[in-house]
Design a protein around this motif. Structure first.
Motif, short mmCIF file in Angstrom:
data_model
loop_
_atom_site.label_atom_id
_atom_site.label_comp_id
_atom_site.label_asym_id
_atom_site.label_seq_id
_atom_site.Cartn_x
_atom_site.Cartn_y
_atom_site.Cartn_z
N TRP A 145 0.83 -1.21 0.00
CA TRP A 145 0.00 0.00 0.00
C TRP A 145 0.87 1.25 0.00
N ARG A 146 1.98 1.22 0.68
CA ARG A 146 2.91 2.37 0.67
C ARG A 146 3.42 2.62 -0.75
N SER A 147 3.80 1.57 -1.45
CA SER A 147 4.31 1.71 -2.81
C SER A 147 3.24 2.20 -3.78
N PRO A 196 -2.85 9.18 0.34
CA PRO A 196 -3.91 8.51 1.10
C PRO A 196 -3.44 8.21 2.52
N GLY A 197 -4.37 8.30 3.47
CA GLY A 197 -4.00 8.16 4.87
C GLY A 197 -4.32 6.82 5.51
N ILE A 215 -12.02 1.86 -0.10
CA ILE A 215 -12.95 2.77 0.58
C ILE A 215 -12.44 4.20 0.49
N GLU A 216 -11.16 4.40 0.79
CA GLU A 216 -10.60 5.74 0.75
C GLU A 216 -10.49 6.28 -0.68
N TYR A 222 -11.00 10.40 -3.20
CA TYR A 222 -10.29 10.73 -4.43
C TYR A 222 -11.10 10.53 -5.70
N GLY A 223 -12.36 10.17 -5.60
CA GLY A 223 -13.23 10.08 -6.78
C GLY A 223 -13.06 8.84 -7.63
#
Length: 174
Positions: free
Chosen positions: A82-84, A99-100, A109-110, A115-116
């Motif tokens: 997810w970081r990459s 993204p957080g 979900i985020e 972010y659309g």
């Protein structure tokens, strides 16, 4: 293309890639690379893949994100998928801010809410268009990867998708 045609094509390519390579002297060299037949891809990479492929219209920066992730991918997972993917999305300017969410399984979900991104109806990771973000569940944090021309990439690149259960496939509309 129909799914059966794609499956037949994939089986043909898989068979060719699994065939052993033989050196001029007759020995196996452990590689499928043949420099005498290699060539660079020229022209528009969006002709066969991209924003209009697979009937979906989406932001062409998604493909750039896939390229960025592939350029930085390691041979094996470092458990930073997810970081990459976040880094690739930010650097390709697909998202305005990083993204957080902490866990990969929460990525969809985020991406939708903040972010659309749109979730598309795809049952198999192989049917996802190049540049799509694939989110997986399962035990632990889950997994997230981006579809590329050659397979799937996150913190590592693989010709096959994750074995985890697929939660969703996401694209950012153009």
């Amino acid at each position: 293309m129909k799914k059966t045609t794609l499956l037949a094509f994939w089986m043909l390519i898989s068979g060719l890639l699994s065939a052993p390579s033989v050196q001029a002297g007759g020995g196996y060299n452990g590689s499928l690379y043949d420099s005498s037949r290699a060539f660079s891809v020229v022209g528009n990479p969006f002709v066969n893949f991209g924003p209009k492929s697979f009937k979906f219209r989406y932001d062409r920066r998604m493909i750039r994100a896939a390229e960025i992730a592939a350029e930085r991918a390691h041979r094996h997972s470092r458990r930073e998928c997810w970081r990459s993917v976040k880094t690739a999305l930010v650097e390709a300017q697909v998202v305005a801010s990083r993204p957080g969410t902490e866990y990969a399984r929460e990525a969809g979900i985020e991406l939708r809410a903040r972010y659309g991104f749109k979730e598309i109806s795809v049952q198999s990771p192989y049917d996802a268009p190049v540049g799509a973000v694939l989110v997986y569940g399962g035990r632990g944090a889950g997994h997230v990867e981006i579809r590329t021309e050659r397979g799937f990439v996150s913190d590592f690149e693989s010709p096959i998708p994750s074995a985890r259960p697929l939660i969703g496939v996401y694209l950012k509309p153009s």
